[in-house]
Design an enzyme around this catalytic site. Structure first.
Site, PDB file in Angstrom:
ATOM      1  N   SER A  47      -7.400  -3.574   7.296  1.00 22.56           N
ATOM      2  CA  SER A  47      -6.321  -3.724   8.337  1.00 22.56           C
ATOM      3  C   SER A  47      -6.971  -4.604   9.261  1.00 22.56           C
ATOM      4  O   SER A  47      -8.300  -4.770   9.239  1.00 22.56           O
ATOM      5  CB  SER A  47      -6.088  -2.263   9.291  1.00 22.56           C
ATOM      6  OG  SER A  47      -5.499  -2.630  10.249  1.00 22.56           O
ATOM      7  N   TYR A  94      -8.054   5.877  12.757  1.00 23.38           N
ATOM      8  CA  TYR A  94      -7.471   4.751  12.047  1.00 23.38           C
ATOM      9  C   TYR A  94      -8.307   3.760  11.947  1.00 23.38           C
ATOM     10  O   TYR A  94      -8.571   3.067  10.704  1.00 23.38           O
ATOM     11  CB  TYR A  94      -6.041   4.157  12.367  1.00 23.38           C
ATOM     12  CG  TYR A  94      -5.481   3.112  11.631  1.00 23.38           C
ATOM     13  CD1 TYR A  94      -4.557   3.737  10.620  1.00 23.38           C
ATOM     14  CD2 TYR A  94      -5.454   1.878  11.947  1.00 23.38           C
ATOM     15  CE1 TYR A  94      -3.844   2.694   9.932  1.00 23.38           C
ATOM     16  CE2 TYR A  94      -4.987   0.785  10.999  1.00 23.38           C
ATOM     17  CZ  TYR A  94      -3.946   1.461   9.957  1.00 23.38           C
ATOM     18  OH  TYR A  94      -3.352   0.520   9.069  1.00 23.38           O
TER      19      TYR A  94
HETATM   20  P1  NDP Z   1       4.139   2.688   4.809  1.00 24.40           P
HETATM   21  O1  NDP Z   1       4.588   3.833   5.622  1.00 24.40           O
HETATM   22  O2  NDP Z   1       5.337   1.930   4.398  1.00 24.40           O
HETATM   23  O3  NDP Z   1       3.460   3.120   3.409  1.00 24.40           O
HETATM   24  C1  NDP Z   1       2.405   4.109   3.402  1.00 24.40           C
HETATM   25  C2  NDP Z   1       2.540   4.540   1.950  1.00 24.40           C
HETATM   26  O4  NDP Z   1       1.374   5.561   1.859  1.00 24.40           O
HETATM   27  C3  NDP Z   1       3.828   5.353   1.359  1.00 24.40           C
HETATM   28  O5  NDP Z   1       4.209   4.608   0.057  1.00 24.40           O
HETATM   29  C4  NDP Z   1       3.420   6.809   1.286  1.00 24.40           C
HETATM   30  O6  NDP Z   1       4.106   7.308   0.289  1.00 24.40           O
HETATM   31  C5  NDP Z   1       1.966   6.753   0.912  1.00 24.40           C
HETATM   32  N1  NDP Z   1       1.247   7.892   1.462  1.00 24.40           N
HETATM   33  C6  NDP Z   1       0.800   8.441   2.503  1.00 24.40           C
HETATM   34  N2  NDP Z   1       0.241   9.503   2.479  1.00 24.40           N
HETATM   35  C7  NDP Z   1      -0.065   9.467   1.406  1.00 24.40           C
HETATM   36  C8  NDP Z   1      -0.529  10.609   0.484  1.00 24.40           C
HETATM   37  N3  NDP Z   1      -1.170  11.692   1.082  1.00 24.40           N
HETATM   38  N4  NDP Z   1      -0.502  10.810  -0.777  1.00 24.40           N
HETATM   39  C9  NDP Z   1       0.184   9.552  -1.572  1.00 24.40           C
HETATM   40  N5  NDP Z   1       0.697   8.562  -0.861  1.00 24.40           N
HETATM   41  C10 NDP Z   1       0.668   8.752   0.355  1.00 24.40           C
HETATM   42  O7  NDP Z   1       3.198   1.835   5.489  1.00 24.40           O
HETATM   43  P2  NDP Z   1       2.633   0.375   4.907  1.00 24.40           P
HETATM   44  O8  NDP Z   1       3.305  -0.262   3.676  1.00 24.40           O
HETATM   45  O9  NDP Z   1       2.729  -0.431   6.370  1.00 24.40           O
HETATM   46  O10 NDP Z   1       1.115   0.840   5.007  1.00 24.40           O
HETATM   47  C11 NDP Z   1       0.348   0.430   3.406  1.00 24.40           C
HETATM   48  C12 NDP Z   1      -1.106   0.271   3.807  1.00 24.40           C
HETATM   49  O11 NDP Z   1      -1.448  -0.886   4.521  1.00 24.40           O
HETATM   50  C13 NDP Z   1      -1.811   1.415   4.474  1.00 24.40           C
HETATM   51  O12 NDP Z   1      -3.091   1.681   4.228  1.00 24.40           O
HETATM   52  C14 NDP Z   1      -1.730   0.924   6.185  1.00 24.40           C
HETATM   53  O13 NDP Z   1      -2.903   1.191   6.913  1.00 24.40           O
HETATM   54  C15 NDP Z   1      -1.956  -0.624   5.718  1.00 24.40           C
HETATM   55  N6  NDP Z   1      -1.561  -1.638   6.891  1.00 24.40           N
HETATM   56  C16 NDP Z   1      -0.353  -1.813   7.241  1.00 24.40           C
HETATM   57  C17 NDP Z   1      -0.252  -2.583   8.181  1.00 24.40           C
HETATM   58  C18 NDP Z   1       0.975  -2.973   8.728  1.00 24.40           C
HETATM   59  O14 NDP Z   1       1.189  -3.610   9.558  1.00 24.40           O
HETATM   60  N7  NDP Z   1       2.265  -2.321   8.205  1.00 24.40           N
HETATM   61  C19 NDP Z   1      -1.402  -3.674   8.771  1.00 24.40           C
HETATM   62  C20 NDP Z   1      -2.641  -3.196   8.067  1.00 24.40           C
HETATM   63  C21 NDP Z   1      -2.759  -2.392   7.120  1.00 24.40           C
HETATM   64  P3  NDP Z   1       5.193   8.794   0.331  1.00 24.40           P
HETATM   65  O15 NDP Z   1       6.081   8.198   1.364  1.00 24.40           O
HETATM   66  O16 NDP Z   1       5.385   9.025  -0.806  1.00 24.40           O
HETATM   67  O17 NDP Z   1       4.289   9.810   1.152  1.00 24.40           O
END
Ligand code: NDP
Length: 255
Positions: A144, A157
């Protein structure tokens, strides 16, 4: 020779059922990979499988909690059983709990660290034997801007995302001899469910991101398709231990 061809490769994408994970999964599918969508929510998993199949690729979903070791081991066993091999792992599942550090409870801290950082260890550890059997592999860990910067509401985070970069470097050195390349991707501010909530919680965030991002826009999940293909393909075989921003220039803006 097409150095970006992923035909015959199998990718496990945690959190592949939406946001950045789905953007990467679709990119990998377009390059020829078969995809294992790994998330908690079975409905979101099924919708993602449909979207990936719509691109002409093979896809299955496995329900997993990336914080649970047994669940992660079952995921890798099922992925290898169903698809025959595992070549690519994207450690993308992540959450944030936005609070000043003095308001954090230990339970909240642990939840963020376990979901964002310990999960990458559990998944990498569990996939290693399959990658050895496949003759090598590619691991892509999602960091991130908080791998680089800090903000008042991101203590756990930022700790988890800084840890992801160092974990990637350590894994890259440990497994280079196994022909496994490990890299981190550092997304900028991307329009997903995660940041839609942040924009509600943090006043002025939307405008500050726009003003600070040289590209003049928020990123999209699709912006991560290309970097996923590069880091998953033979094109990156001598690239390991790096952390590559995908941020529209956010991290190099001087003023
Ligand atoms: P979303 O909330 O859209 O996606 C998060 C994903 O993580 C979901 O598919 C969710 O699946 C899954 N998830 C969360 N907890 C669990 C768990 N315990 N077990 C299995 N799956 C899990 O967020 P983003 O797409 O934005 O984030 C994706 C990654 O990118 C993360 O690591 C985030 O920190 C990182 N990121 C995002 C940024 C942004 O600006 N959006 C910037 C920088 C990094 P389910 O719903 O099925 O639990």
């Amino acid at each position: 020779m097409n150095r970006f061809d992923l035909t015959g490769r199998v990718a496990v994408v945690t959190g592949g059922n939406g946001g950045i994970g789905l953007g990467m999964a679709e990119g990998l599918a377009e390059a020829g990979a078969a995809i294992v969508v790994a998330g908690r929510n079975a409905d979101k998993n099924a919708a993602a499988v449909k979207a990936i199949e719509g691109k002409g690729a093979r896809a299955i979903a496995v329900v997993v909690d990336v914080c649970e070791e047994a669940s992660v081991q079952a995921l890798m066993a099922e992925a290898e059983r169903a698809m025959g091999r595992i070549d690519i792992l994207v450690n993308n599942a992540g959450i944030n709990i936005r609070k000043r550090p003095e308001l954090y409870t230990l339970a909240e801290w642990s939840q963020v660290i376990e979901t964002n950082l310990t999960s990458a260890f559990l998944c990498s550890h569990a996939v290693y034997p399959a990658m050895k059997r496949a003759g090598g592999g590619k691991i892509i860990n999602i960091g991130s801007m908080m791998s680089i910067f800090g903000a008042a509401f991101t203590s756990a985070y930022a700790a988890s995302k800084g840890g992801i970069v160092q974990f990637s470097r350590a894994l890259a050195t440990a497994w280079a001899g196994d022909n496994i390349q490990v890299n981190a991707v550092l997304p900028g501010w991307i329009d997903t469910a995660l940041t839609r909530r942040a924009r509600e919680d943090v006043a002025g965030l939307h405008e500050r991101v726009l003003a600070r991002t040289p590209a003049g826009r928020w990123g999209t999940p699709e912006d991560h398709a290309g970097i996923a293909v590069f880091l998953a393909s033979p094109a990156s075989d001598f690239v390991t231990g790096t952390a590559i921003p995908v941020d529209g220039g956010y991290s190099v803006q001087g003023v």
